[in-house]
Enzyme design. Structure first.
Site, PDB file in Angstrom:
ATOM      1  CB  SER A   1      69.864  53.405  19.350  1.00  0.00           C
ATOM      2  OG  SER A   1      71.151  53.582  18.832  1.00  0.00           O
TER       3      SER A   1
ATOM      4  CG  HIS B   1      65.967  51.794  22.205  1.00  0.00           C
ATOM      5  ND1 HIS B   1      65.273  52.201  21.093  1.00  0.00           N
ATOM      6  CD2 HIS B   1      66.985  52.683  22.340  1.00  0.00           C
ATOM      7  CE1 HIS B   1      65.846  53.259  20.577  1.00  0.00           C
ATOM      8  NE2 HIS B   1      66.882  53.582  21.325  1.00  0.00           N
TER       9      HIS B   1
ATOM     10  CD  GLU C   1      61.680  50.637  19.967  1.00  0.00           C
ATOM     11  OE1 GLU C   1      62.822  51.139  19.958  1.00  0.00           O
ATOM     12  OE2 GLU C   1      60.915  50.716  18.987  1.00  0.00           O
TER      13      GLU C   1
ATOM     14  CG  ASN D   1      66.408  55.131  16.550  1.00  0.00           C
ATOM     15  OD1 ASN D   1      66.086  56.317  16.646  1.00  0.00           O
ATOM     16  ND2 ASN D   1      67.127  54.522  17.474  1.00  0.00           N
TER      17      ASN D   1
HETATM   18  N1  3HC Z   1      68.574  64.676  32.111  1.00  0.00           N
HETATM   19  C1  3HC Z   1      67.594  64.676  33.009  1.00  0.00           C
HETATM   20  N2  3HC Z   1      66.570  65.552  32.993  1.00  0.00           N
HETATM   21  C2  3HC Z   1      66.581  66.482  32.034  1.00  0.00           C
HETATM   22  C3  3HC Z   1      67.569  66.558  31.063  1.00  0.00           C
HETATM   23  C4  3HC Z   1      68.613  65.598  31.126  1.00  0.00           C
HETATM   24  N3  3HC Z   1      69.609  65.550  30.220  1.00  0.00           N
HETATM   25  N4  3HC Z   1      67.296  67.589  30.230  1.00  0.00           N
HETATM   26  C5  3HC Z   1      66.155  68.141  30.678  1.00  0.00           C
HETATM   27  N5  3HC Z   1      65.719  67.471  31.760  1.00  0.00           N
HETATM   28  C6  3HC Z   1      64.531  67.742  32.559  1.00  0.00           C
HETATM   29  C7  3HC Z   1      64.635  69.094  33.198  1.00  0.00           C
HETATM   30  O1  3HC Z   1      65.401  69.020  34.385  1.00  0.00           O
HETATM   31  C8  3HC Z   1      63.189  69.410  33.449  1.00  0.00           C
HETATM   32  O2  3HC Z   1      62.736  68.688  34.578  1.00  0.00           O
HETATM   33  P1  3HC Z   1      61.722  69.331  35.606  1.00  0.00           P
HETATM   34  O3  3HC Z   1      60.398  69.356  34.936  1.00  0.00           O
HETATM   35  O4  3HC Z   1      61.781  68.396  36.733  1.00  0.00           O
HETATM   36  O5  3HC Z   1      62.253  70.667  35.948  1.00  0.00           O
HETATM   37  C9  3HC Z   1      62.480  68.791  32.253  1.00  0.00           C
HETATM   38  O6  3HC Z   1      63.398  67.833  31.704  1.00  0.00           O
HETATM   39  C10 3HC Z   1      62.174  69.824  31.195  1.00  0.00           C
HETATM   40  O7  3HC Z   1      63.409  70.463  30.879  1.00  0.00           O
HETATM   41  P2  3HC Z   1      63.518  71.978  30.447  1.00  0.00           P
HETATM   42  O8  3HC Z   1      62.408  72.782  31.084  1.00  0.00           O
HETATM   43  O9  3HC Z   1      64.910  72.437  30.683  1.00  0.00           O
HETATM   44  O10 3HC Z   1      63.402  71.964  28.880  1.00  0.00           O
HETATM   45  P3  3HC Z   1      62.221  71.476  27.967  1.00  0.00           P
HETATM   46  O11 3HC Z   1      60.880  71.693  28.545  1.00  0.00           O
HETATM   47  O12 3HC Z   1      62.578  72.094  26.682  1.00  0.00           O
HETATM   48  O13 3HC Z   1      62.423  69.880  27.847  1.00  0.00           O
HETATM   49  C11 3HC Z   1      63.327  67.972  26.832  1.00  0.00           C
HETATM   50  C12 3HC Z   1      63.643  69.327  27.488  1.00  0.00           C
HETATM   51  C13 3HC Z   1      62.699  67.048  27.874  1.00  0.00           C
HETATM   52  C14 3HC Z   1      64.647  67.410  26.370  1.00  0.00           C
HETATM   53  C15 3HC Z   1      62.306  68.205  25.658  1.00  0.00           C
HETATM   54  O14 3HC Z   1      62.806  69.196  24.800  1.00  0.00           O
HETATM   55  C16 3HC Z   1      62.057  66.950  24.849  1.00  0.00           C
HETATM   56  O15 3HC Z   1      61.266  66.108  25.245  1.00  0.00           O
HETATM   57  N6  3HC Z   1      62.727  66.838  23.672  1.00  0.00           N
HETATM   58  C17 3HC Z   1      62.613  65.668  22.816  1.00  0.00           C
HETATM   59  C18 3HC Z   1      63.503  64.589  23.378  1.00  0.00           C
HETATM   60  C19 3HC Z   1      63.408  63.321  22.580  1.00  0.00           C
HETATM   61  O16 3HC Z   1      62.713  63.192  21.568  1.00  0.00           O
HETATM   62  N7  3HC Z   1      64.155  62.316  23.045  1.00  0.00           N
HETATM   63  C20 3HC Z   1      64.255  61.066  22.330  1.00  0.00           C
HETATM   64  C21 3HC Z   1      65.442  61.120  21.432  1.00  0.00           C
HETATM   65  S1  3HC Z   1      65.579  59.652  20.462  1.00  0.00           S
HETATM   66  C22 3HC Z   1      66.367  58.573  21.469  1.00  0.00           C
HETATM   67  O17 3HC Z   1      66.768  58.839  22.586  1.00  0.00           O
HETATM   68  C23 3HC Z   1      66.563  57.202  20.876  1.00  0.00           C
HETATM   69  C24 3HC Z   1      67.956  56.996  20.441  1.00  0.00           C
HETATM   70  O18 3HC Z   1      68.053  55.648  20.055  1.00  0.00           O
HETATM   71  C25 3HC Z   1      68.392  57.887  19.308  1.00  0.00           C
END
Ligand code: 3HC
Length: 303
Positions: A124, A158, A170, A208
């Site tokens: 990352s 990424h 990415e 990031n």
């Molecule tokens: N693995 C797989 N699927 C997951 C999951 C996981 N860990 N967590 C949630 N999901 C799925 C759920 O199963 C659900 O799927 P469905 O539509 O098929 O039922 C869907 O995501 C939506 O989940 P929920 O209804 O439980 O919850 P939300 O609607 O609140 O969504 C979220 C959860 C998708 C995590 C949403 O809150 C989100 O998009 N958050 C932001 C995440 C983000 O920004 N990620 C990037 C982080 S930065 C990064 O990764 C880079 C690194 O370098 C730091």
């Protein structure tokens, strides 16, 4: 002109959240057989359990048939040793963010993999150029044809957490990455159902380098008492339609991961805008690491 990824067998190294997610989308969406390795058997068991859960949910929601779920599951094979992985056409490394560890892993893959196999890292923020430089064989000049052939097949891929849900990959070009490696890596990410953006190899890449100062500023707002935790997060959820506010997102990513990325940004640029907040440092000192440890800016229970 589009180019085929040519991946008939994929290796995924690391069965944490990211490695499991990458193995999952590769097996289900790209329909590629995957060899998955992690030195921790518990981690592998958790990863496989998560895959089973996600496949069952996709079947229950009518997105895939049960035979498709079974076929995807059958494509993922756990291997106990790196030696069992050296026949792959591409390896995606998703081990922890430690340059020395990544260098060791890449050196060993580079020695054993076929010359046309791709070595991708899911880092990352660590320099993909540095990782690539580590695969130059002993006694060979990095600028020689042999040196460039070794390093030209290293690339950054990424993925974002949760991998099955987030639509982006990415693509990071190291200084040494060849256009063919980039094109094949892009084609593979697209076969996994992802949209692809490209970034040069700068600290934090595009994602990031922009996200971490935002999260850090939110933590500083909390530290200075500008607003409460809930109001900071609500501002972004309701004011900007972010799915999570920055403090909740920091917990979700892991506060130790946020701190490690911020330190890489700060040391890599010497720019004070990347200096991690004291509060973030102290929370990591306290081992309050966010969702994975049960406590960060919020409290979490297992369910
Ligand atoms: N693995 C797989 N699927 C997951 C999951 C996981 N860990 N967590 C949630 N999901 C799925 C759920 O199963 C659900 O799927 P469905 O539509 O098929 O039922 C869907 O995501 C939506 O989940 P929920 O209804 O439980 O919850 P939300 O609607 O609140 O969504 C979220 C959860 C998708 C995590 C949403 O809150 C989100 O998009 N958050 C932001 C995440 C983000 O920004 N990620 C990037 C982080 S930065 C990064 O990764 C880079 C690194 O370098 C730091």
């Amino acid at each position: 002109m589009s180019i085929a990824h040519g991946v008939k067998l994929l290796g995924v190294l690391g069965a944490g959240q990211m490695g499991t997610g990458i193995a999952f989308v590769s097996a289900l969406r790209a329909k590629v057989p995957v060899l998955l390795h992690d030195k921790s058997k518990d981690q592998v068991a958790r990863g496989l359990a998560l895959m089973d859960k996600l496949l069952s949910k996709d079947v229950a929601k009518g997105r895939i048939q049960s035979n498709e779920a079974q076929e995807a599951r059958d494509r993922v094979r756990v291997v106990d040793a790196l030696d069992d992985m050296y026949d792959v056409d591409m390896v995606i490394e998703a081990v922890s963010e430690n340059l020395d560890l990544k260098k060791t892993v890449f050196r060993s893959f580079s020695e054993k993999l076929r010359p046309d196999a791709i070595l991708a890292t899911n880092t990352s923020s660590i320099s993909v150029t540095k990782i690539a430089a580590s695969v130059v064989p002993e006694g060979v000049s990095a600028a020689s044809a042999e040196g460039q052939a070794a390093t030209g097949r290293v690339v950054g891929l990424h993925f974002f957490n949760p991998v099955p849900v987030m639509k982006l990959v990415e693509l990071i070009s190291a200084v040494q990455t060849t256009p063919e490696t980039l094109a094949r890596a892009r084609a593979f990410a697209e076969a996994c159902g992802k949209e692809v953006t490209t970034s040069q190899d700068v600290p934090g890449f595009v994602s990031n380098a922009l996200l971490m100062p935002f999260i850090n500023e939110a933590i500083m707002c909390l530290e200075k008492g500008v607003a409460t935790r809930d109001d900071i997060d609500k501002t972004f959820r309701l004011g900007m339609n972010h799915p999570m506010g920055p403090l909740q997102l920091a917990d979700f990513i892991g506060l130790d991961t946020c701190l490690a990325i911020q330190k890489t940004l700060y040391t890599g640029t010497s720019d004070s805008k990347y200096r991690p907040s004291v509060l973030l440092e102290r929370m990591v000192d306290a081992q309050w690491l966010g969702k994975k440890s049960g406590k960060g800016f919020y409290e979490y229970t297992d369910d």
